[in-house]
Design a protein around this motif. Structure first.
Motif, mmCIF file in Angstrom:
data_model
loop_
_atom_site.group_PDB
_atom_site.id
_atom_site.type_symbol
_atom_site.label_atom_id
_atom_site.label_comp_id
_atom_site.label_asym_id
_atom_site.label_seq_id
_atom_site.Cartn_x
_atom_site.Cartn_y
_atom_site.Cartn_z
ATOM 1 N N HIS A 113 0.239 5.445 1.142
ATOM 2 C CA HIS A 113 -0.625 6.543 1.589
ATOM 3 C C HIS A 113 0.178 7.447 2.514
ATOM 4 O O HIS A 113 1.263 7.084 2.972
ATOM 5 N N GLU B 118 -6.865 2.776 6.256
ATOM 6 C CA GLU B 118 -6.182 1.562 5.805
ATOM 7 C C GLU B 118 -6.332 0.442 6.832
ATOM 8 O O GLU B 118 -6.770 -0.669 6.504
ATOM 9 N N ILE C 139 -5.347 3.148 -2.281
ATOM 10 C CA ILE C 139 -4.031 3.022 -1.663
ATOM 11 C C ILE C 139 -3.350 1.693 -1.952
ATOM 12 O O ILE C 139 -2.180 1.512 -1.592
ATOM 13 N N LEU D 14 -9.090 -1.745 -0.012
ATOM 14 C CA LEU D 14 -7.878 -0.940 -0.205
ATOM 15 C C LEU D 14 -7.860 -0.317 -1.603
ATOM 16 O O LEU D 14 -7.435 0.818 -1.781
ATOM 17 N N VAL E 299 0.839 -1.193 0.000
ATOM 18 C CA VAL E 299 0.000 0.000 0.000
ATOM 19 C C VAL E 299 0.874 1.243 0.000
ATOM 20 O O VAL E 299 2.061 1.183 0.326
ATOM 21 N N GLY F 118 -3.935 8.639 5.866
ATOM 22 C CA GLY F 118 -4.597 7.442 5.367
ATOM 23 C C GLY F 118 -4.454 6.219 6.248
ATOM 24 O O GLY F 118 -5.060 5.178 5.983
#
Length: 170
Positions: free
Chosen positions: A75, A83, A166, A161, A73, A79
């Motif tokens: 971010h 997440e 992300i 997600l 991921v 975030g």
């Protein structure tokens, strides 16, 4: 209680516990300082005990039931809550966070988050600390190891997600 007896008792508590046990809780139980417990755990680790320190306390990790998957991921700090909640809300446990550091290689931080309560406690500790998330070292790119009860839960996490924008996909 002698130090060796205390260390054996700490090990037994951690082996029985299904949740992390904080150094403060152990210190209170044995009427010693938190620093004594930290030293005891260090000695237990040096003697081969596989004790992991998480943000919520010490654990002895057990074999994970279900599937273990990693997701990539990216971010910013804002975030992180969305997440983590996306992962736990879909039935998975966030075992850790992993980043690739240019000098040290792979850095892993154990998390053991399995509910919104766990996520909120983690975020609260982050807010109260001067420390920054590991993902700050890599421009927000990081991996999480997830324990999922089944493939459907893993797919739900990936979809959530992806919807957040992300998920890093090949």
């Amino acid at each position: 209680m002698q130090a060796e007896q205390r260390r054996q008792a700490i090990l037994e508590i951690l082996q029985r516990s299904l949740q992390p046990v904080s150094a403060g809780a152990l210190a209170g139980r044995f009427s010693v300082s938190r620093q004594i417990i930290v030293g005891d755990v260090a000695l237990l680790r040096a003697s081969g005990a596989e004790i992991t320190a998480t943000p919520r306390g010490y654990v002895i990790l057990r074999e994970t039931a279900g599937l273990v998957r990693q997701v990539a991921v990216q971010h910013d700090a804002a975030g992180m809550e969305a997440e983590l909640n996306a992962m736990v809300d879909n039935g998975c446990t966030v075992l850790d966070v992993i980043v690739e550091h240019p000098i040290y290689g792979q850095l892993t931080g154990p998390l053991q988050l399995s509910s919104r309560y766990d996520v909120q406690q983690f975020l609260s500790r982050c807010a109260q600390s001067d420390a920054r998330p590991l993902s700050d070292l890599t421009g927000g790119i990081h991996l999480h190891t997830l324990a999922c009860p089944d493939e459907a839960a893993c797919r739900r996490v990936l979809a959530a997600l992806r919807q957040l924008g992300i998920l890093v996909e090949a």
